[in-house]
Each structure stands twice: as C-alpha cells, then as structure tokens.
Design a protein around this motif. Structure first.
Motif, PDB file in Angstrom:
ATOM      1  N   UNK A   1      -1.868  -2.773 -16.891  1.00 52.50           N
ATOM      2  CA  UNK A   1      -2.955  -3.366 -16.108  1.00 52.50           C
ATOM      3  C   UNK A   1      -2.452  -4.017 -14.825  1.00 52.50           C
ATOM      4  N   UNK A   2      -1.164  -3.981 -14.581  1.00 52.30           N
ATOM      5  CA  UNK A   2      -0.584  -4.718 -13.470  1.00 52.30           C
ATOM      6  C   UNK A   2      -0.691  -3.987 -12.142  1.00 52.30           C
ATOM      7  N   UNK A   3      -0.693  -4.765 -11.071  1.00 53.54           N
ATOM      8  CA  UNK A   3      -0.683  -4.234  -9.708  1.00 53.54           C
ATOM      9  C   UNK A   3       0.090  -5.212  -8.844  1.00 53.54           C
ATOM     10  N   UNK A   4       1.176  -4.742  -8.276  1.00 53.54           N
ATOM     11  CA  UNK A   4       1.952  -5.566  -7.353  1.00 53.54           C
ATOM     12  C   UNK A   4       1.479  -5.293  -5.929  1.00 53.54           C
TER      13      UNK A   4
ATOM     14  N   UNK B   1      -1.521   3.244 -15.755  1.00 52.80           N
ATOM     15  CA  UNK B   1      -0.169   3.074 -15.236  1.00 52.80           C
ATOM     16  C   UNK B   1      -0.159   1.880 -14.296  1.00 52.80           C
ATOM     17  N   UNK B   2       0.971   1.195 -14.186  1.00 53.62           N
ATOM     18  CA  UNK B   2       1.073   0.145 -13.164  1.00 53.62           C
ATOM     19  C   UNK B   2       1.050   0.750 -11.775  1.00 53.62           C
ATOM     20  N   UNK B   3       0.689  -0.057 -10.788  1.00 55.38           N
ATOM     21  CA  UNK B   3       0.632   0.422  -9.410  1.00 55.38           C
ATOM     22  C   UNK B   3       1.333  -0.573  -8.493  1.00 55.38           C
TER      23      UNK B   3
ATOM     24  N   UNK C   1       1.090 -10.891  -6.289  1.00 55.16           N
ATOM     25  CA  UNK C   1       1.078 -10.811  -4.830  1.00 55.16           C
ATOM     26  C   UNK C   1       2.342 -11.428  -4.249  1.00 55.16           C
ATOM     27  N   UNK C   2       2.917 -10.745  -3.280  1.00 57.07           N
ATOM     28  CA  UNK C   2       4.003 -11.302  -2.478  1.00 57.07           C
ATOM     29  C   UNK C   2       3.353 -11.964  -1.279  1.00 57.07           C
TER      30      UNK C   2
END
Length: 389
Positions: free
Chosen positions: A230-233, A147-149, A178-179
C-alpha cells in the motif's frame, strides 16, 4: 535552524488555536465589507450593475473577492489544524503517552486523519478558490496493482505537493511517504503527523557536502526500503519549486560538476528544473519491486511569487495533470549511472514537452520575458538572453 521540537509544539500549536478564533471573529465582517465593496463597484461602473461597460465596450468578468477568499480558506485551514491537533493529542494519550504510536492500528488512524484533513482542504480550495483538477490519465492501476510505487513528480506552484498526496490517499488508497523540506515542520499539525508516520526531512540550508548528501540519500533509501503493497514514496527530484533563478542555478551546478551533456539537456527543458539523479535512484534501487510513477502538472507553475498568488486569486484555478506508470521490470535499476541519468532525463523531457503542449501561452510568456523583466533579474545571476526565459 528549526526551533527544538518541544518549542514548536508549545508555541506554534496554541498559535493555531488563536488564529482560528481570530479568523472566526473576522470572517463575517470581512464578508459583509467585501460584498458591499463589490456592490458599490458594480453600481459605479459605466455599464451599471451588469458591469458590461459603455456602448460598444465588451463586457468584463468581475474580479473575485480575493480578501474574502483568503480569509475563508485560512479559517478552514486553522479550524482543520485545531481539530487535527486535538485528535493527535487524544491518540497520544490513549496510546499510553505515545508508547504504541508506531503500531499498525495507530498508524492507520494517523493516515485516516491525514485523509480527512486533505479532503477538507481540497473541498475548501474548490469552494473558495474555484480549484478544479483535471487528470489526463488517471492511474487507477496504481491502486490496483498491489505493488509499492515510487512517485517522481515535478515541483512547481503553491500546494502542488498537497494535491499530489491527496490524490494518492483519496483516489489510490495509498499510504504516502514524502521527502519534504524540514521547514514544513513549522506547521504544527504537519509537524506532529510527519514525525509519527514514515517521512524524510531535507535541510536545505545544510551545505552541499558529501556527508550531507549521504545523509539525505540514506534517509530516502530507508523510506523506500520499508514500502509495502500500500506504500507510495513521493519524491521531487528537482529539489524545489520551479523558478527562473533555480532553473539557471541547476544548469550551472551541472556545468560545475563537468556534466555538460546533462546541462545542455536541461537548457532544452525550460518548464522544469534539472532532476537530481542520486536521490531518485536511491529510492528506486532500495525497493526493487516498486513501479515508478511520473507526474506532470501545470496551472500553479505561474504562481512564483506572493504577488503572482494574489493576482491568481482573482480568477478560478485549474490544474491539469498527467501520470505515467513504468512497471518495475522496465526500470533500469542495474544500469550504469550514466544510463540511469539519461533515462531520468528522458522522462523529464517528456514532462517538459507535455507542459509545453498543455500550456502554449506559458511558453510564449517565457520567450517574451527578457524584454519585460531584464531589470528584475539583473544582479541575480541571470542573463537576459538566456533561453530559460
């Protein structure tokens, strides 16, 4: 205002190569000079080469060679930057002069360069600065849930964002978005990489107008909406590194907006800044399937100024971290704004309590600070009797 992109690429990228060459020439004599000075100091100490002091005096640990540490780490950094910029240039050429850089194969290659560079810097920090990272609750599940996180982390100390992104890439196999501050684009390799893979840049000098806030929120929402499995913000709801001045300003900002309840809660959390709810929940709402991960850490938060960093290099650095994962179904996405703010502040209160428990010496130093540093903060909007110090 940042220089235009073409100026940054034509000026700062060659400067990196020059700095790498200069440090490569400088490192050997600095190493010899540092070793000689250390030997002289040990021999001149009352206890002789063992540096144990005179009779009845307890032994002292020798200070690390800080100049050598800085030079060696900087050398590895600039050499790594040079290598990364070379690879980025080659990828631009073979992609048809940038025409296919946004396709999956080239995105994967850029994330591969990111992982290589962060691994290199992490190993360099281990060897030159004695860096050790201890994670109390490793989140292997972050890499396995499929799941994305959304990663909400406190922000304190130099390099904490790099350590966080390194863990996500190396240990969790994630592709972080990344912000970050727009000024980080002054770093040439980060400038190229961050503009080729999805990221968001926040212009801190932009006035806090509604239009500016909407622009930043829309950037965050766009990043979160595009997350895959595979995403992570990565977002830092505090908006900046913890300092006493920023701590006070964050509370004053809440009071000016009439949020007295949140301001009082922020006063009771001296180890963290008051989190900004709008940005965090813009990301959370834009990706309903994402789990939310909260990250607390301590070890770098006492390095507030350049002087603190210089003093800290005399000893090894230990960073302790703690991760919590909240499943997507337990996140109050549909709750009223007030309930969302209370939920986020509850988590920030947990982070503050964890930091206090892990580092009680820091809590004592914050309590004793007014007597030592009243003059230091005078005239900067800080009251010596405020509970934040």
């Amino acid at each position: 205002m940042l220089p235009p992109r073409v100026v940054r690429r034509l000026v700062f990228a060659p400067l990196v190569v020059v700095m790498a060459a200069a440090l490569a020439v400088l490192a050997p004599p600095v190493a010899l000079l540092s070793a000689a000075l250390r030997l002289v100091r040990r021999c001149a100490s009352p206890g002789g080469p063992g540096r144990l002091g005179g009779p009845g005096r307890p032994g002292r640990r020798p200070k690390r060679m800080r100049v050598l540490r800085v030079v060696c780490f900087a050398l590895v950094w600039f050499l790594g930057e040079t290598a990364a910029l070379t690879v980025f240039g080659c990828l631009w050429l073979v992609s048809g002069f940038g025409g296919r850089l946004d396709t999956e194969p080239y995105q994967s290659r850029h994330y591969g360069v990111m992982r290589w560079f962060l691994d290199l810097m992490y190993r360099a920090a281990q060897r030159t600065c004695g860096l050790r990272v201890e994670v109390a609750a490793p989140l292997d599940a972050v890499a396995l849930t499929g799941r994305p996180v959304i990663v909400c982390s406190r922000h304190a100390g130099p390099g904490d964002s790099l350590l966080l992104v390194h863990h996500l890439v190396a240990a969790c196999g994630r592709r972080p978005r990344v912000v970050m501050k727009a000024t980080l684009q002054l770093d040439p390799s980060l400038d190229v990489l961050a503009n080729r893979v999805p990221n968001a840049f926040v212009h801190r000098r932009r006035p806090e107008t509604r239009a500016g806030s909407r622009h930043h929120t829309e950037q965050i929402r766009r990043l979160a909406a595009g997350l895959d499995q595979r995403g992570a913000l990565v977002i830092f709801p505090e908006g900046g590194n913890w300092t006493p001045l920023r701590w006070r300003h964050a509370i004053d900002r809440l009071r000016r907006r009439g949020l007295e309840n949140l301001a009082e809660r922020a006063v009771a959390m001296p180890n963290v800044l008051a989190p900004r709810v709008s940005g965090a929940f813009a990301a959370i709402a834009a990706c309903p399937s994402a789990d939310v991960v909260f990250v607390a850490h301590t070890g770098l938060d006492t390095l507030v100024s350049v002087r603190d960093v210089w003093r800290g290099l005399s000893a090894d650095l230990t960073v302790r971290a703690r991760w919590w994962r909240v499943p997507a179904g337990e996140v109050p996405r549909a709750a009223p704004r007030q309930a969302q703010a209370a939920w986020l502040y509850d988590w920030w209160q947990r982070i503050d309590a964890w930091i206090a428990a892990e580092n009680p010496q820091r809590v004592r130093s914050l309590t004793l600070l007014p007597a030592r540093a009243a003059g230091r903060y005078a005239g900067r909007g800080l009251s010596p009797g405020c509970p934040h110090v």
